[in-house]
Design a protein around this motif. Structure first.
Motif, PDB file in Angstrom:
ATOM      1  N   ILE A 295      50.875  97.426 -33.207  1.00 26.59           N
ATOM      2  CA  ILE A 295      51.761  96.281 -33.352  1.00 26.59           C
ATOM      3  C   ILE A 295      52.288  95.792 -32.007  1.00 26.59           C
ATOM      4  O   ILE A 295      52.546  94.605 -31.811  1.00 26.59           O
ATOM      5  N   ALA A 296      52.408  96.722 -31.049  1.00 20.56           N
ATOM      6  CA  ALA A 296      53.111  96.439 -29.795  1.00 20.56           C
ATOM      7  C   ALA A 296      52.686  95.132 -29.125  1.00 20.56           C
ATOM      8  O   ALA A 296      53.530  94.346 -28.700  1.00 20.56           O
ATOM      9  N   VAL A 297      51.383  94.894 -29.074  1.00 21.70           N
ATOM     10  CA  VAL A 297      50.891  93.757 -28.298  1.00 21.70           C
ATOM     11  C   VAL A 297      51.376  92.413 -28.855  1.00 21.70           C
ATOM     12  O   VAL A 297      51.424  91.412 -28.144  1.00 21.70           O
ATOM     13  N   TYR A 298      51.800  92.419 -30.124  1.00 22.16           N
ATOM     14  CA  TYR A 298      52.306  91.170 -30.713  1.00 22.16           C
ATOM     15  C   TYR A 298      53.393  90.551 -29.845  1.00 22.16           C
ATOM     16  O   TYR A 298      53.494  89.347 -29.714  1.00 22.16           O
ATOM     17  N   ALA A 299      54.220  91.426 -29.261  1.00 21.88           N
ATOM     18  CA  ALA A 299      55.395  90.946 -28.539  1.00 21.88           C
ATOM     19  C   ALA A 299      55.053  90.321 -27.192  1.00 21.88           C
ATOM     20  O   ALA A 299      55.891  89.681 -26.579  1.00 21.88           O
ATOM     21  N   ILE A 300      53.835  90.511 -26.718  1.00 26.80           N
ATOM     22  CA  ILE A 300      53.499  90.055 -25.374  1.00 26.80           C
ATOM     23  C   ILE A 300      53.105  88.578 -25.394  1.00 26.80           C
ATOM     24  O   ILE A 300      52.296  88.158 -26.214  1.00 26.80           O
TER      25      ILE A 300
ATOM     26  N   ILE B  88      65.454  87.545 -38.495  1.00 26.54           N
ATOM     27  CA  ILE B  88      65.072  86.256 -37.912  1.00 26.54           C
ATOM     28  C   ILE B  88      65.434  86.217 -36.432  1.00 26.54           C
ATOM     29  O   ILE B  88      64.695  85.660 -35.623  1.00 26.54           O
ATOM     30  N   PHE B  89      66.538  86.850 -36.080  1.00 24.00           N
ATOM     31  CA  PHE B  89      66.901  86.891 -34.665  1.00 24.00           C
ATOM     32  C   PHE B  89      65.792  87.549 -33.843  1.00 24.00           C
ATOM     33  O   PHE B  89      65.405  87.046 -32.791  1.00 24.00           O
ATOM     34  N   ILE B  90      65.271  88.658 -34.341  1.00 27.42           N
ATOM     35  CA  ILE B  90      64.219  89.364 -33.605  1.00 27.42           C
ATOM     36  C   ILE B  90      62.988  88.477 -33.431  1.00 27.42           C
ATOM     37  O   ILE B  90      62.469  88.307 -32.325  1.00 27.42           O
ATOM     38  N   ILE B  91      62.536  87.888 -34.529  1.00 29.63           N
ATOM     39  CA  ILE B  91      61.332  87.054 -34.465  1.00 29.63           C
ATOM     40  C   ILE B  91      61.549  85.873 -33.526  1.00 29.63           C
ATOM     41  O   ILE B  91      60.700  85.555 -32.691  1.00 29.63           O
ATOM     42  N   MET B  92      62.713  85.230 -33.638  1.00 28.64           N
ATOM     43  CA  MET B  92      62.970  84.030 -32.848  1.00 28.64           C
ATOM     44  C   MET B  92      63.236  84.354 -31.374  1.00 28.64           C
ATOM     45  O   MET B  92      62.877  83.583 -30.497  1.00 28.64           O
ATOM     46  N   PHE B  93      63.852  85.502 -31.125  1.00 27.72           N
ATOM     47  CA  PHE B  93      64.060  85.895 -29.734  1.00 27.72           C
ATOM     48  C   PHE B  93      62.719  86.068 -29.019  1.00 27.72           C
ATOM     49  O   PHE B  93      62.512  85.569 -27.911  1.00 27.72           O
ATOM     50  N   VAL B  94      61.804  86.767 -29.681  1.00 26.46           N
ATOM     51  CA  VAL B  94      60.480  86.959 -29.092  1.00 26.46           C
ATOM     52  C   VAL B  94      59.798  85.612 -28.885  1.00 26.46           C
ATOM     53  O   VAL B  94      59.215  85.342 -27.837  1.00 26.46           O
ATOM     54  N   TYR B  95      59.931  84.740 -29.879  1.00 32.26           N
ATOM     55  CA  TYR B  95      59.305  83.428 -29.796  1.00 32.26           C
ATOM     56  C   TYR B  95      59.877  82.626 -28.618  1.00 32.26           C
ATOM     57  O   TYR B  95      59.131  82.028 -27.836  1.00 32.26           O
ATOM     58  N   GLY B  96      61.198  82.612 -28.496  1.00 29.91           N
ATOM     59  CA  GLY B  96      61.842  81.853 -27.436  1.00 29.91           C
ATOM     60  C   GLY B  96      61.524  82.422 -26.055  1.00 29.91           C
ATOM     61  O   GLY B  96      61.161  81.696 -25.129  1.00 29.91           O
ATOM     62  N   TRP B  97      61.639  83.717 -25.935  1.00 27.29           N
ATOM     63  CA  TRP B  97      61.347  84.402 -24.665  1.00 27.29           C
ATOM     64  C   TRP B  97      59.932  84.095 -24.203  1.00 27.29           C
ATOM     65  O   TRP B  97      59.677  83.928 -23.013  1.00 27.29           O
TER      66      TRP B  97
ATOM     67  N   PRO C 187      60.749  91.760 -24.966  1.00 22.43           N
ATOM     68  CA  PRO C 187      60.272  91.534 -26.342  1.00 22.43           C
ATOM     69  C   PRO C 187      59.571  92.760 -26.921  1.00 22.43           C
ATOM     70  O   PRO C 187      59.704  93.052 -28.114  1.00 22.43           O
ATOM     71  N   LEU C 188      58.861  93.487 -26.062  1.00 20.12           N
ATOM     72  CA  LEU C 188      58.161  94.683 -26.522  1.00 20.12           C
ATOM     73  C   LEU C 188      59.158  95.701 -27.060  1.00 20.12           C
ATOM     74  O   LEU C 188      58.981  96.268 -28.141  1.00 20.12           O
TER      75      LEU C 188
END
Lengths: 321, 280
Positions: free
Chosen positions: A138-143, B200-209, B260-261
């Motif tokens: 899953i990790a790479v999703y965040a990159i 939603i905060f987690i998903i959107m934070f990653v998206y914004g970052w 984000p990771l």
């Protein structure tokens, strides 16, 4: 149609057909509601304003300027009708790029979905180490795409990249950034790599929502693992797969922009690119606002069609009670 | 139950390695000197130059005007990520509340006006969006960086879906107790939505970052550069240099992907729930 809103489909409900409450589409969201004339406006206004200013205004402007030829020195614009569209669609360069985009989409989508599904099926099966595998996958999703682009670029680099040596073992001289096909290979590899975790997450949660009873029945009915997969698992996963198909096509069309921008580094000369990248190049580097807008509108139509297909699919399967 | 074959583990290990090893190598290589990387290629084991490299990347003033540091870009990325996530939650909760809990005319047209934004990603209207921002004098501002990204309805739909699953009895009880709409929203609905808001905060934070194209167009003033924008700059700078600063580029990449990771890994369960589950 009002009930198609959830973006990702919940994998569970469509797998098991459980009875649903009847729910006429036009019914209000709640049985009991507030009845005030002004208050709802206060709540919805911020979102409406943002949408109007930053979505509708530019969208209308895109359509509008696609019918004009802008003077490159900023002295007004003249109406040219559909010339911008005709020019774009008849240009050989545009067609080449469109063809590349289609092939790129097909490859990225196919590979990312296939690998994601394979890994999800295996991760669903194992018990020991399951959560460790999951975390790693899953990790790479965040990159972010530009970061994956940067890492990919290093791996394909002509001086330090390990892939250069790997290709040399097979007698191939890998020249990413110079050779068209090599660059395309690098772009596809990085784009697929980045998208696998997303597909994995959805496939795995789709698999895990298959009830134990169904799994056990399947185990009794079909001894061969492949048959069980083909006849039972795959049909149950079909809704998730359709949803992911659209998401993956959208991803390879748009989200790969950063990967391309980082990997071809403003040297588009003999390098492959997607239609979105071309919109950006013509608009910002080439100052061809009319042409760029016309291409934008063409893309808008493609995406809108895709999204409508997606919502129809979701609507057909999921009805919220 | 089923038999587990070693082949399954092999495939999983291979898959995990393909996904994770490049990330580890980026990190390991960032702790070696550029000359080492230039000679030996990428590393899988960490080296000894890490502290110096990261210190340099975080504090050295770089870029074309020489006034932006890695720390500054880190801060800007953080502002974008958090600002976007918070803005998204506030706007979309309010809009969803109006759409679900009120009977008012135009509710359906408004629903569709917001819904339509899901049809077109920012990328296809990037040129006119830029022109609009320039007319509004919002280039090189945090407002211009964050607010236009909020013009998409994903959050609104998550919350709409969630609110519809909240039992009607709550509203009935609240009304009997004499609570008005604002009261009900703040005292009952918001506390009830806490898990949903976190997901939603987690998903959107990653998206914004992780935004790239929009910050790239919005910011020409380097004081507003985010880490993603910095990555483009560092690659442009080294074209034609003798030994490119591989280590610094990797360090920048690590800085850009670490927050984000961590967020996704630490809140893994909540993140997956928020991503895949919307019809409760």
């Amino acid at each position: 149609m009002t009930d198609t809103a959830a973006l990702p489909p919940g994998p569970a409900p469509q797998a098991v057909r459980r009875p649903r409450k009847p729910h006429p589409p036009a019914a209000p969201a709640k049985r009991v509601q507030f009845d005030r004339p002004l208050t709802p406006w206060l709540f919805v206004l911020p979102q409406l304003l943002v949408v109007a200013i930053f979505f509708y205004w530019p969208s209308v402007q895109a359509v509008n300027s696609s019918f004009y030829l802008e003077d490159p020195f900023g002295f007004g614009a003249s109406f040219v009708g559909i010339d911008n569209y005709r020019e774009a669609l008849s240009s050989r360069e545009y067609r080449t790029i469109a063809a590349f985009t289609a092939g790129f989409c097909a490859l990225v989508t196919g590979l990312a979905l296939g690998i994601g599904l394979l890994l999800a099926v295996k991760a669903d099966k194992v018990i020991r180490g399951a959560s460790a595998y999951k975390t790693a996958l899953i990790a790479v999703y965040a990159i972010a795409p530009p970061v994956t682009g940067l890492i990919g670029m290093m791996f394909f680099d002509m001086h330090i990249g390990p892939f250069k040596d790997l290709a040399a073992l097979f007698g191939h001289d890998l020249r990413v950034g110079i050779d068209y096909d090599d660059t395309a290979l690098a772009l596809v590899t990085v784009a697929v790599w980045k998208q696998i975790p997303y597909n994995f997450i959805f496939f795995l949660s789709g698999l895990q929502s298959v009830p134990v009873a169904v799994r056990e029945a399947a185990l009794l009915d079909a001894r061969s693992g492949w048959r069980r997969f083909r006849d039972i698992t795959l049909p149950l996963l079909a809704p998730t797969a359709f949803f992911l198909l659209v998401i993956n096509i959208t991803y390879s069309l748009f989200d790969t922009f950063a990967i391309i921008d980082v990997m071809v580094k403003d040297k588009p000369a003999n390098n492959p690119m997607t239609l979105v990248y071309k919109v950006y190049l013509d608009g910002f580097k080439g100052n061809d606002i009319g042409g760029s807008s016309a291409q934008s509108v063409i893309l808008m139509l493609v995406v809108a069609a895709l999204t409508i297909v997606q919502f129809r699919l979701i609507e057909r399967r999921v009805h919220y009670g | 139950m089923q038999k587990i074959k070693p082949l399954d583990h092999l495939i999983l290990i291979l898959g995990a390695a393909i996904l994770i090893v490049p990330v580890l190598m980026a990190f390991a290589s960032s702790t070696h000197s550029a000359a080492e990387i230039h000679m030996n290629g990428l590393y899988l084991a960490p080296g000894s130059e890490g502290v110096a490299t990261y210190h340099k990347v975080l504090t050295q003033r770089g870029g074309f005007t020489g006034e932006v540091t890695g720390a500054r870009m880190l801060l800007n990325s953080l502002i974008l990520g958090v600002g976007f996530a918070v803005g998204k939650i506030v706007l979309s909760m309010m809009a969803a509340y109006a759409l679900v809990y009120f009977r008012f005319r135009l509710a359906t047209p408004i629903f569709w006006a917001i819904f339509t934004t899901l049809l077109l990603p920012l990328e296809v209207r990037i040129m006119p969006s830029y022109q609009v921002m320039s007319q509004l004098h919002l280039l090189n501002t945090y407002t211009g960086l964050i607010v236009p990204l909020l013009a998409s309805a994903t959050g609104t739909f998550y919350f709409r879906q969630f609110f519809k699953s909240v039992p009607d009895e709550l509203l009935e009880a609240a009304r009997i107790d004499g609570a008005g709409p604002v009261r009900f929203f703040i005292d009952i609905l918001v506390p009830l939505s806490r898990t949903m808001m976190a997901a939603i905060f987690i998903i959107m934070f990653v998206y914004g970052w992780n935004q790239y194209l929009w910050p790239m167009l919005m910011t020409t003033d380097e004081g507003f550069f985010t880490l993603m924008r910095g990555i483009k700059t560092i690659l442009q700078v080294w074209v034609g240099s003798q030994i490119p600063d591989y280590n610094e580029a990797f360090a920048l990449a690590v800085l850009a992907m670490l927050p984000p990771l961590l967020v996704v890994l630490v809140f893994q369960r909540m993140f997956i729930k928020g991503l895949t589950e919307s019809d409760k």
